[in-house]
Design a protein around this motif. Sequence first.
Motif, short mmCIF file in Angstrom:
data_model
loop_
_atom_site.label_atom_id
_atom_site.label_comp_id
_atom_site.label_asym_id
_atom_site.label_seq_id
_atom_site.Cartn_x
_atom_site.Cartn_y
_atom_site.Cartn_z
N ASP A 31 0.82 -1.22 0.00
CA ASP A 31 0.00 0.00 0.00
C ASP A 31 0.85 1.26 0.00
O ASP A 31 0.60 2.22 0.75
CB ASP A 31 -0.95 0.01 1.21
CG ASP A 31 -2.01 -1.08 1.13
OD1 ASP A 31 -2.25 -1.60 0.02
OD2 ASP A 31 -2.60 -1.42 2.17
N PRO A 91 0.95 3.84 -1.96
CA PRO A 91 0.29 5.13 -2.17
C PRO A 91 -0.24 5.77 -0.89
O PRO A 91 -0.45 6.99 -0.85
CB PRO A 91 -0.87 4.78 -3.12
CG PRO A 91 -0.40 3.59 -3.87
CD PRO A 91 0.38 2.79 -2.86
N LEU A 92 -0.46 4.97 0.14
CA LEU A 92 -0.99 5.51 1.39
C LEU A 92 0.11 6.03 2.31
O LEU A 92 -0.17 6.58 3.38
CB LEU A 92 -1.80 4.43 2.13
CG LEU A 92 -2.97 3.80 1.36
CD1 LEU A 92 -3.69 2.78 2.22
CD2 LEU A 92 -3.93 4.88 0.86
N SER A 95 3.72 8.30 3.12
CA SER A 95 4.46 9.50 2.72
C SER A 95 5.79 9.08 2.10
O SER A 95 6.22 7.93 2.23
CB SER A 95 4.72 10.38 3.94
OG SER A 95 5.63 9.73 4.83
N ASP A 96 6.46 10.01 1.44
CA ASP A 96 7.76 9.72 0.86
C ASP A 96 8.74 9.27 1.95
O ASP A 96 9.56 8.36 1.73
CB ASP A 96 8.33 10.95 0.16
CG ASP A 96 7.56 11.29 -1.11
OD1 ASP A 96 6.63 10.53 -1.47
OD2 ASP A 96 7.89 12.31 -1.75
N MET A 117 1.15 -1.43 -5.03
CA MET A 117 0.06 -0.49 -5.26
C MET A 117 -1.23 -1.04 -4.66
O MET A 117 -1.26 -2.14 -4.11
CB MET A 117 -0.09 -0.22 -6.75
CG MET A 117 1.16 0.39 -7.39
SD MET A 117 1.66 1.97 -6.65
CE MET A 117 0.35 3.04 -7.27
N ARG A 163 -3.86 5.20 -9.65
CA ARG A 163 -2.99 6.07 -8.84
C ARG A 163 -1.62 6.23 -9.51
O ARG A 163 -0.58 5.97 -8.91
CB ARG A 163 -2.82 5.48 -7.43
CG ARG A 163 -4.11 5.47 -6.61
CD ARG A 163 -3.89 4.76 -5.29
NE ARG A 163 -5.06 4.80 -4.44
CZ ARG A 163 -5.26 5.67 -3.46
NH1 ARG A 163 -4.37 6.62 -3.23
NH2 ARG A 163 -6.34 5.61 -2.72
N GLU A 165 0.07 8.87 -10.34
CA GLU A 165 0.95 9.84 -9.71
C GLU A 165 1.64 9.25 -8.48
O GLU A 165 2.82 9.51 -8.22
CB GLU A 165 0.16 11.09 -9.31
CG GLU A 165 -0.32 11.91 -10.49
CD GLU A 165 -1.04 13.19 -10.05
OE1 GLU A 165 -1.07 13.45 -8.83
OE2 GLU A 165 -1.54 13.91 -10.93
N ASP A 166 0.90 8.46 -7.73
CA ASP A 166 1.49 7.82 -6.55
C ASP A 166 2.53 6.78 -6.96
O ASP A 166 3.54 6.58 -6.26
CB ASP A 166 0.41 7.16 -5.70
CG ASP A 166 -0.39 8.16 -4.89
OD1 ASP A 166 0.22 9.14 -4.42
OD2 ASP A 166 -1.60 7.97 -4.73
N ARG A 224 5.62 8.73 -7.73
CA ARG A 224 6.16 9.27 -6.48
C ARG A 224 6.85 8.18 -5.65
O ARG A 224 7.95 8.40 -5.11
CB ARG A 224 5.03 9.91 -5.67
CG ARG A 224 5.43 10.43 -4.31
CD ARG A 224 4.26 11.07 -3.60
NE ARG A 224 3.21 10.11 -3.28
CZ ARG A 224 3.21 9.35 -2.17
NH1 ARG A 224 4.22 9.43 -1.31
NH2 ARG A 224 2.20 8.53 -1.93
N ALA A 225 6.22 7.03 -5.56
CA ALA A 225 6.77 5.94 -4.72
C ALA A 225 8.09 5.43 -5.29
O ALA A 225 9.05 5.18 -4.54
CB ALA A 225 5.75 4.82 -4.60
N GLU A 230 -0.44 3.00 -14.19
CA GLU A 230 0.50 3.01 -13.07
C GLU A 230 1.86 2.48 -13.51
O GLU A 230 2.91 3.00 -13.10
CB GLU A 230 -0.05 2.19 -11.90
CG GLU A 230 -1.26 2.83 -11.23
CD GLU A 230 -1.81 2.02 -10.06
OE1 GLU A 230 -2.62 2.56 -9.29
OE2 GLU A 230 -1.43 0.83 -9.93
#
Length: 529
Positions: free
Chosen positions: A168, A170-171, A173-174, A196, A202, A204-205, A208-209, A230
Amino acid sequence: MKFEGAFLKVALITGQLAKDMVERFSRDSKVESEVISLPIQVASLMNAAYIAGRLRGYPLEGFDLILVPGLIKGDIRVIEDSVGIPVFRGPKHAADIPPVLDNIGRIELSKEVPACELLSLELRMRASKIFEEASHRRDLIDRPGNFEVRGLALGVDYPMRIAAEIVDAPLLSDEEIAAKARYYMESGADIIDVGMIAGGGRAEDAYRAVEAVKAVVEAPISIDTFDPEEVKAAVEAGVDMVLSASKSNLRRLSSILDEQALVVVPGEAYVEWPPDERVKRLEKLLAEAEELGVKKVLADPVLDPTMSPGLTRSLVAYHLFRERNPTTPLFMGIGNVTEMLDADSVGVNALLACMASEMNVSVALTTEVSDKARGSVRELSKASRMAFTAKVRRSPPKDLGLNLLILKEDRFRDHPYPRNLEEQVKVVWAPQPKPPRMDPVGCFRILLDRDEGSISAIHYHGGLDKPRLMVKGKRAEDIYAKLVDLNLISSLRHASYIGYELAKAEMALRLNRSYVQDEDLFAGSYEHS
């Protein structure tokens, strides 16, 4: 100094109490030995000067070397000077005498380090050398079934690599993603997997991840999703592997991938296909992936949880696939089993790693979602090394210098109970004590700081609600000694209670168990069933 163990005669020095035990264990070795029991009850109370004096004039003709207890104090060269025979430190425990004697020709005995420690180090170094040499062989990379992912060689000719999933992602923070990535790498992961959320959407997440992981590790990164958008975002961020492709998304993913490796599964949702049908569907998709130009492919027949839907049938599918496709890299999601089984993960991971290694699995994925699965990456990493070393040695995975024995041991090292002693002394059975009186100096609340890996003893004086002092440490003995130095304990009953609770807390920290003051550390375990 090394000796030819098969042609030796070794003198084993011990005390009166351990004589029978040392003789019993020495008979388990192929090396000829004789136990010399000196006139002292406890062997650990001997020192080098004492042994030198006792052996002076002792008939030692025919002995090639002498092993003294590993933990005796003093410079044992004085013994050698006294008797004129090479003297070395033996093992710390009698139970380790057989492996030490049988490996005398393979280890460099020492006058400072106990032989059991030398043996353990030698075996670990051998296992590490086997694993590391195989991991970095560049001459195998062009063989069928092998390829490279961001500098990491993997495939049918390489040791099994461990992928650790950040579930998980996406849930998170960096900072949380980065912390998990670092933790997994420190635990022995070879690949960091960005997990994911089911349903996708998601992108964008995903980007980012992957970026967050790349910022803190240099290892290959994979993404776990069926969503092409994704995957596209992850590829743009620099991902190295994609999990997973099925019939529904394979064509789209093939157009997105560049040099990324792709894991192919029979289907997105579980269907009760027989093993042969599962394998046929997977083979068909692999052929399609090849036609679409995907160069780096791993096959995942999918490992199912035990009982529902059933582990055995999925293992049969893996075995069948491997027999029919000997050069196709295999992927196995071991976390599917450990997370769904209420049993200690260490044994589950060890067994599944060995089974995976037998089937030449190239990548094993695991997770640490539930508390019971905490440490699975480290366990699986060590199990992978054990399995590969055993495979190279063509032996079972035991006596490798590596093990995953946590609560149990390969051999007991305690001294035998002197049953006849009960006939010589008065025996008193200890009843359950009455509740102790409050220590006038105060009481303690003991807590664990798991992030820091420390124990805190919080002191409350008299009837005060607010604490006055906190003593922290990583070992029960250190904290207990400091409490005594600070005069925070005034009664023997209280002292024994605090010592017991601190030891419990340290054990809970080391074993990843819950610690609750005044509660049994192993409540509900098999020991109480």
